[in-house]
Design a protein around this motif. Sequence first.
Motif, PDB file in Angstrom:
ATOM      1  N   LYS A 124      14.486  23.832   2.520  1.00  0.00           N
ATOM      2  CA  LYS A 124      13.696  23.302   0.715  1.00  0.00           C
ATOM      3  C   LYS A 124      12.329  22.842   0.741  1.00  0.00           C
ATOM      4  CE  LYS A 124      18.081  21.659  -0.401  1.00  0.00           C
ATOM      5  NZ  LYS A 124      19.625  20.651   0.268  1.00  0.00           N
ATOM      6  N   GLU A 125      11.527  22.910   1.543  1.00  0.00           N
ATOM      7  CA  GLU A 125      10.506  22.799   1.110  1.00  0.00           C
ATOM      8  C   GLU A 125       8.974  23.501   0.494  1.00  0.00           C
ATOM      9  OE1 GLU A 125       7.979  19.907   2.804  1.00  0.00           O
ATOM     10  OE2 GLU A 125       6.821  20.804   0.999  1.00  0.00           O
ATOM     11  N   THR A 126       8.199  23.063   0.032  1.00  0.00           N
ATOM     12  CA  THR A 126       7.692  23.904  -1.376  1.00  0.00           C
ATOM     13  C   THR A 126       6.459  24.230  -1.017  1.00  0.00           C
ATOM     14  OG1 THR A 126       8.114  21.881  -2.904  1.00  0.00           O
ATOM     15  CG2 THR A 126       9.631  23.442  -3.233  1.00  0.00           C
ATOM     16  N   ALA A 127       6.215  23.377  -0.015  1.00  0.00           N
ATOM     17  CA  ALA A 127       4.521  23.743   0.493  1.00  0.00           C
ATOM     18  C   ALA A 127       4.570  25.724   0.495  1.00  0.00           C
ATOM     19  CB  ALA A 127       3.949  23.278   1.310  1.00  0.00           C
ATOM     20  N   SER A 128       3.098  25.947  -0.281  1.00  0.00           N
ATOM     21  CA  SER A 128       3.247  27.888   0.525  1.00  0.00           C
ATOM     22  C   SER A 128       1.666  27.837   0.543  1.00  0.00           C
ATOM     23  CB  SER A 128       3.403  27.715  -1.280  1.00  0.00           C
ATOM     24  OG  SER A 128       1.827  29.089  -1.939  1.00  0.00           O
ATOM     25  N   LEU A 129       2.512  28.288   1.581  1.00  0.00           N
ATOM     26  CA  LEU A 129       0.672  29.203   2.294  1.00  0.00           C
ATOM     27  C   LEU A 129      -0.419  29.667   1.587  1.00  0.00           C
ATOM     28  CD1 LEU A 129      -0.256  30.056   4.988  1.00  0.00           C
ATOM     29  CD2 LEU A 129       0.433  31.881   5.114  1.00  0.00           C
ATOM     30  N   ASP A 130       0.329  30.408   0.480  1.00  0.00           N
ATOM     31  CA  ASP A 130      -1.092  31.105  -0.104  1.00  0.00           C
ATOM     32  C   ASP A 130      -1.995  30.152  -1.053  1.00  0.00           C
ATOM     33  OD1 ASP A 130      -1.437  34.025   0.486  1.00  0.00           O
ATOM     34  OD2 ASP A 130       0.648  34.184  -0.514  1.00  0.00           O
ATOM     35  N   VAL A 131      -1.064  29.182  -1.078  1.00  0.00           N
ATOM     36  CA  VAL A 131      -1.711  27.365  -2.234  1.00  0.00           C
ATOM     37  C   VAL A 131      -2.699  26.621  -0.513  1.00  0.00           C
ATOM     38  CG1 VAL A 131      -1.105  25.660  -3.264  1.00  0.00           C
ATOM     39  CG2 VAL A 131      -0.035  27.121  -3.764  1.00  0.00           C
TER      40      VAL A 131
END
Lengths: 85, 385
Positions: B268-275
């Motif tokens: 459920k982790e929402t961290a994004s590689l592109d960010v």
Amino acid sequence: MDLKKDVIAYLEQSRPVPGESEEEKLACHYLDVGVIDSMGIVRLIADMEEKHGFQFTEDDLQSFEFQTVGGLISIIEKRIHDGQV
Amino acid sequence: MNLQDVIAHPVAPERWLLLNVFTKTCVGLNGQGLAAYSLLSAGQEPGPEKQHLWDIERFSNMDGLMADPSRFKRDANEWGDGRVLAPEEFKQELRDHLLLPTQSESDYLERFGNKKSLLDRTHFGNFHQQVGQELFFRRIDPGKWWVEQKFAADRKTVRTDNLYGAVQAEFLKRYFPDRLRPGMDVIDLGCGIGLYSGQMADCGANVTGLDPDEKYLAIAREQYGDRVRFQRCDIGKPGGLDAIPDESADLIFMSDALLFYYVPVNPKETASLDVLLSDIHRILKPSGVFASMEPHSVFWLAPWFGSPRRPFTLLTEYAQKFFGVTPTLERIVNDLGKNGLAVSHMEEVKPPPDLQGPIGERDLHFARNFPVWHIFESRKSWPSG
């Protein structure tokens, strides 16, 4: 309060256990249908152990029985009984 | 399942490993048992003799994130007496360990999907899920276990008895003085308990350690607070690094962290590689370098076969990941590229040639031939803004 009602009430804190009758509720695979999540199951274990003064074994946690509401209740009954003899 | 998923491998005289390389399930057999298996695999019945079978499966990943991932008891001296089984029981054991077909090919393939819950034993799931389930069954605190893989009990040093010490820490001991000059501005992204932040500060750099976890930062501040500035940040979330000014870092360092942006431990982790990568691009000075040291996309979690000094491995997946949690090399390079970061150097990190220490001979020789980490250095290919 009897153990059956107690465990179902515990599971239903955030979401109802699906099923019309008690029998249907007891057959429910509570994790698969999202009644509680993985963090919830960790808390449930700690809370049941503390409340009734026993320890689930590694085999209990890995058993097929543990995955249904009814199975979970019968494991808890067994462990409480083991503690009393 | 398909019989071709199974290999037989001699591990000692008259002792065979029978392994499904995809499911990592196995048993131990002697020559007679192997002959019986051979008949069963051809659809024939091997006769009324009882067969010897050894239970040699073990969840070896519990030994460590960088430990031998082969999942069988390697030393046949530790196999014990085994069990003597009637023909039907023998056959059933082989089926239970997915060494003889039990179900349709499509049902078998379905089992390689993600686990549906912590208790799901039908689906094999990926590495994170398997480790999580094992920790749960053994009632081990996951937060504590992950930290203990890499760090000694005092939390001040990297463990020297596994590949973290022998390969990663040894490499960084040389890498930091080589790359850093006094006064350089460095960000340690995902600094955890701050050990590498401290080492970079000892090279004279102005180091800021960033991590989302206040629990680790408390340990970091206690150890290195005198020479490193630590700050809690939601790395990889929109606005998470807004407190860090544009073009402020000569080096952004990351270790054992980028892979979690491809496959998070918590789905459920929402961290994004592109960010994350666009933040890194923004924060780097025009001449700055982003260095990311990660478990190797090919060899981490590949089983260790062969003799200790002459290891070989078997790859069962690379582009199509079921079990593994590392991105492919192509994805790393291209994800950096599309965020304005061009790879300027890549190194496959191996133990130093003169290394002596408490790690096993097998670990050392495997890691020499099949590196278990790589480091990517990238630089801005277009300006900020």
